[in-house]
Design a protein around this motif. Structure first.
Motif, PDB file in Angstrom:
ATOM      1  N   UNK A   9       8.676  -6.361   5.596  1.00 21.15           N
ATOM      2  CA  UNK A   9       7.290  -5.989   5.291  1.00 21.15           C
ATOM      3  C   UNK A   9       7.106  -5.749   3.799  1.00 21.15           C
ATOM      4  N   UNK A  10       8.037  -5.050   3.196  1.00 20.36           N
ATOM      5  CA  UNK A  10       7.941  -4.781   1.762  1.00 20.36           C
ATOM      6  C   UNK A  10       8.076  -6.073   0.960  1.00 20.36           C
ATOM      7  N   UNK A  11       8.955  -6.965   1.390  1.00 20.07           N
ATOM      8  CA  UNK A  11       9.094  -8.257   0.708  1.00 20.07           C
ATOM      9  C   UNK A  11       7.771  -9.018   0.742  1.00 20.07           C
ATOM     10  N   UNK A  12       7.074  -8.959   1.862  1.00 25.01           N
ATOM     11  CA  UNK A  12       5.770  -9.626   1.969  1.00 25.01           C
ATOM     12  C   UNK A  12       4.733  -8.961   1.064  1.00 25.01           C
ATOM     13  N   UNK A  13       4.769  -7.636   0.965  1.00 18.36           N
ATOM     14  CA  UNK A  13       3.840  -6.924   0.076  1.00 18.36           C
ATOM     15  C   UNK A  13       4.082  -7.304  -1.377  1.00 18.36           C
ATOM     16  N   UNK A  14       5.335  -7.422  -1.752  1.00 20.59           N
ATOM     17  CA  UNK A  14       5.672  -7.846  -3.123  1.00 20.59           C
ATOM     18  C   UNK A  14       5.158  -9.264  -3.358  1.00 20.59           C
ATOM     19  N   UNK A  15       5.408 -10.141  -2.414  1.00 16.92           N
ATOM     20  CA  UNK A  15       4.944 -11.536  -2.544  1.00 16.92           C
ATOM     21  C   UNK A  15       3.438 -11.581  -2.671  1.00 16.92           C
ATOM     22  N   UNK A  16       2.729 -10.789  -1.879  1.00 13.62           N
ATOM     23  CA  UNK A  16       1.255 -10.762  -1.954  1.00 13.62           C
ATOM     24  C   UNK A  16       0.791 -10.269  -3.315  1.00 13.62           C
ATOM     25  N   UNK A  17       1.448  -9.253  -3.866  1.00 12.63           N
ATOM     26  CA  UNK A  17       1.093  -8.744  -5.198  1.00 12.63           C
ATOM     27  C   UNK A  17       1.311  -9.801  -6.261  1.00 12.63           C
ATOM     28  N   UNK A  18       2.394 -10.536  -6.153  1.00 14.12           N
ATOM     29  CA  UNK A  18       2.669 -11.585  -7.126  1.00 14.12           C
ATOM     30  C   UNK A  18       1.645 -12.709  -7.020  1.00 14.12           C
TER      31      UNK A  18
ATOM     32  N   UNK B  96       9.904  -0.814 -12.332  1.00 17.35           N
ATOM     33  CA  UNK B  96       9.648   0.301 -11.413  1.00 17.35           C
ATOM     34  C   UNK B  96       8.210   0.799 -11.559  1.00 17.35           C
ATOM     35  N   UNK B  97       7.746   0.949 -12.806  1.00 18.45           N
ATOM     36  CA  UNK B  97       6.382   1.430 -13.056  1.00 18.45           C
ATOM     37  C   UNK B  97       5.343   0.430 -12.558  1.00 18.45           C
ATOM     38  N   UNK B  98       5.571  -0.864 -12.807  1.00 20.19           N
ATOM     39  CA  UNK B  98       4.621  -1.890 -12.355  1.00 20.19           C
ATOM     40  C   UNK B  98       4.559  -1.933 -10.832  1.00 20.19           C
ATOM     41  N   UNK B  99       5.700  -1.832 -10.184  1.00 18.90           N
ATOM     42  CA  UNK B  99       5.725  -1.810  -8.718  1.00 18.90           C
ATOM     43  C   UNK B  99       5.018  -0.568  -8.193  1.00 18.90           C
TER      44      UNK B  99
ATOM     45  N   UNK C 117       1.831   0.391  -5.498  1.00 19.74           N
ATOM     46  CA  UNK C 117       2.174   1.161  -4.307  1.00 19.74           C
ATOM     47  C   UNK C 117       3.485   0.731  -3.674  1.00 19.74           C
ATOM     48  N   UNK C 118       4.352   0.120  -4.469  1.00 16.75           N
ATOM     49  CA  UNK C 118       5.618  -0.416  -3.971  1.00 16.75           C
ATOM     50  C   UNK C 118       6.779   0.355  -4.588  1.00 16.75           C
ATOM     51  N   UNK C 119       7.711   0.768  -3.738  1.00 14.81           N
ATOM     52  CA  UNK C 119       8.918   1.445  -4.204  1.00 14.81           C
ATOM     53  C   UNK C 119      10.138   0.704  -3.677  1.00 14.81           C
TER      54      UNK C 119
END
Length: 75
Positions: A61-70, A24-27, A31-33
């Motif tokens: 959209x959030x799934x794509x943001x997570x993928x981009x962060x990874x 949760x903290x890393x996300x 800027x991801x919740x």
């Protein structure tokens, strides 16, 4: 079941809670919740729980943001 027998199970649950909190903290740092991030209730049941962190659901959209962060963090 006595307290001594539950101690390893309680430790596994605490470990899963800590892993959830770290994720949760890393996300949050990205800027991801994930609103439904938590522990899977079913995995906590029984005499010998095997806790799982449930990532829950999110928008495409959030799934794509997570993928981009990874991808950004990948070596």
């Amino acid at each position: 079941m006595g307290m001594a027998e539950r101690s390893p199970a309680a430790g596994r649950i605490r470990d899963a809670e800590q892993a959830r909190d770290e994720l949760r903290a890393a996300l949050k740092d990205e800027g991801i919740t994930l609103p439904s991030l938590g522990l899977d209730i079913v995995s906590l049941a029984g005499d010998f729980p095997r806790p799982l962190v449930d990532l829950g659901r999110c928008t495409p959209d959030l799934a794509r943001r997570i993928a981009a962060s990874l991808r950004k963090a990948a070596p």
